[in-house]
Design a protein around this motif. Structure first.
Motif, short mmCIF file in Angstrom:
data_model
loop_
_atom_site.label_atom_id
_atom_site.label_comp_id
_atom_site.label_asym_id
_atom_site.label_seq_id
_atom_site.Cartn_x
_atom_site.Cartn_y
_atom_site.Cartn_z
N ALA A 154 14.61 -17.96 -68.37
CA ALA A 154 13.51 -17.15 -67.87
C ALA A 154 13.50 -15.76 -68.50
O ALA A 154 12.45 -15.22 -68.86
N ARG A 155 14.68 -15.16 -68.66
CA ARG A 155 14.76 -13.86 -69.32
C ARG A 155 14.31 -13.98 -70.78
O ARG A 155 13.60 -13.12 -71.30
N GLY A 156 14.74 -15.04 -71.44
CA GLY A 156 14.31 -15.25 -72.82
C GLY A 156 12.81 -15.46 -72.92
O GLY A 156 12.16 -14.97 -73.85
N ALA A 157 12.23 -16.19 -71.95
CA ALA A 157 10.79 -16.41 -71.94
C ALA A 157 10.04 -15.11 -71.70
O ALA A 157 8.98 -14.87 -72.28
N ASN A 158 10.58 -14.24 -70.82
CA ASN A 158 9.96 -12.93 -70.61
C ASN A 158 9.91 -12.14 -71.91
O ASN A 158 8.90 -11.50 -72.24
N ALA A 159 11.01 -12.17 -72.65
CA ALA A 159 11.07 -11.44 -73.91
C ALA A 159 10.11 -12.03 -74.94
O ALA A 159 9.41 -11.29 -75.65
N ALA A 160 10.05 -13.35 -75.01
CA ALA A 160 9.15 -13.99 -75.97
C ALA A 160 7.68 -13.68 -75.65
O ALA A 160 6.88 -13.43 -76.56
N ALA A 161 7.33 -13.69 -74.37
CA ALA A 161 5.95 -13.39 -73.97
C ALA A 161 5.62 -11.94 -74.27
O ALA A 161 4.50 -11.61 -74.71
N ALA A 162 6.57 -11.02 -74.03
CA ALA A 162 6.35 -9.61 -74.34
C ALA A 162 6.14 -9.41 -75.83
O ALA A 162 5.26 -8.65 -76.26
N PHE A 163 6.94 -10.09 -76.64
CA PHE A 163 6.76 -10.03 -78.09
C PHE A 163 5.35 -10.50 -78.46
O PHE A 163 4.67 -9.89 -79.29
N ALA A 164 4.91 -11.61 -77.85
CA ALA A 164 3.63 -12.21 -78.20
C ALA A 164 2.44 -11.30 -77.88
O ALA A 164 1.50 -11.19 -78.68
N VAL A 165 2.44 -10.64 -76.72
CA VAL A 165 1.28 -9.83 -76.34
C VAL A 165 1.19 -8.55 -77.14
O VAL A 165 0.15 -7.90 -77.17
N GLY A 166 2.27 -8.17 -77.82
CA GLY A 166 2.25 -6.97 -78.63
C GLY A 166 1.70 -7.18 -80.03
O GLY A 166 1.69 -6.26 -80.84
#
Length: 322
Positions: free
Chosen positions: A278-290
């Motif tokens: 879940a933490r990794g998914a949070n980071a991946a999603a944050a990367f994507a929206v930027g």
């Protein structure tokens, strides 16, 4: 890492238009940027594949410019297909309006992917492997022809298959007779705060999670995505916990939820515990929206660089990196 991500959903074309703000009813607005890309479940598949998990598309694709676009995009990301192209019609499309704040609004016109047949379901079921993770979307369940077939497919999955359901924005339109058997078989329910409210009837996230868990098997988990605030994770038999996000300036949120789901399942398939995934998914999603554009989920090197000195990078990829 033997488990694959198998998308039993739709991959369609995205007609993306960036606008300063949505027009009022009956009004008009001039777009600042536009383009045609591939979307739907494509972003989920790409997110998993870029993190090193095998991914395959188990949905329908048509014959025509949109179908060709879909197959070319899948091949470019080394994502296979389980079903042959339909010759009688083209793949559908979505018009995605992205406003100045990065929020997205969709209008979808389905094509051949809305015409699932029992033979298609049988073909997909026959090609599943033990350890696969099947991703199912509410976009498929809401369709009159597809919904009952996908519901029966999901409820009949063997115990060795992990089922993840993302109800999607049309969750309130899914017939209860279709949705209930899927929820009863679901291992992971991943949805955003709006979808959690619509599905549970509760505005409070904690109450929503508690209500949703009552509709799932005791061994199922719930993950409520909260954009920049990360997500709320409810593991079987435990109280929900808040998993912090990675705040970034949102440039394009189109596909952020798909990136989160795909990354979460990819990391589960690689043996990580749900909290780390879940933490990794949070980071991946944050990367994507930027980042602007389609399918902006990171690969392993990009996610490692994004995390920097965060110990999560080592937890995900080891001291030697990706």
């Amino acid at each position: 890492m033997t488990g694959r991500l198998v998308l039993a959903g739709n991959v369609i074309a995205d007609l993306v238009i960036e606008v300063p703000a949505l027009p009022e009813r009956g009004g008009d607005v001039i777009g600042t940027r536009s383009g045609t890309t591939v979307g739907g479940g494509f972003n989920t598949l790409v997110a998993a594949r870029r993190l090193g998990t095998e991914a395959v598309f188990a949905g329908l694709h048509g014959s025509g410019p949109y179908g060709d676009l879909v197959r070319e995009a899948l091949a470019a990301e080394d994502i296979g297909t389980l079903l042959p192209a339909r010759t009688e019609a083209d793949t559908g499309f979505t018009v995605a309006l992205i406003d100045g704040g990065g929020e997205r609004t969709f209008v979808t016109s389905f094509g051949v992917e809305a015409t699932l047949r029992p033979s298609d379901i049988e073909a997909v079921a026959g090609r599943l492997r033990p350890g696969d993770l099947v991703q199912l979307s509410g976009y498929g369940l809401v369709l009159p022809a597809n919904g009952p077939l996908l519901s029966a497919f999901a409820s009949g999955l063997p115990a060795g298959i992990t089922l993840c359901l993302d109800p999607a924005p049309l969750v309130a339109d899914i017939p209860e007779a279709v949705l209930a058997p899927v929820l009863a078989r679901t291992d992971w329910l991943s949805l955003n705060a709006r979808e959690a409210r619509l599905l549970s009837g509760h505005d409070d996230p904690g109450a929503a999670v508690a209500s949703l868990r009552e509709r799932l098997a005791p061994t199922a988990g719930v993950l409520v995505r909260a954009d920049k605030d990360g997500c709320r994770l409810a593991l079987p038999g435990r109280e929900p916990v808040h998993v912090p996000g990675f705040p970034v300036k949102a440039v394009d949120s189109n596909g952020a939820g798909d990136a989160h789901v795909g990354s979460f399942l990819a990391l589960l398939a690689q043996g990580h515990d749900p909290l780390t995934a879940a933490r990794g998914a949070n980071a991946a999603a944050a990367f994507a929206v930027g980042r602007r554009g389609p399918a902006t989920a990171p690969d392993r090197a990009e996610l490692t660089a994004f995390l920097g000195a965060d110990p999560l990078a080592t937890a995900l990829f080891g001291a030697a990196g990706p």
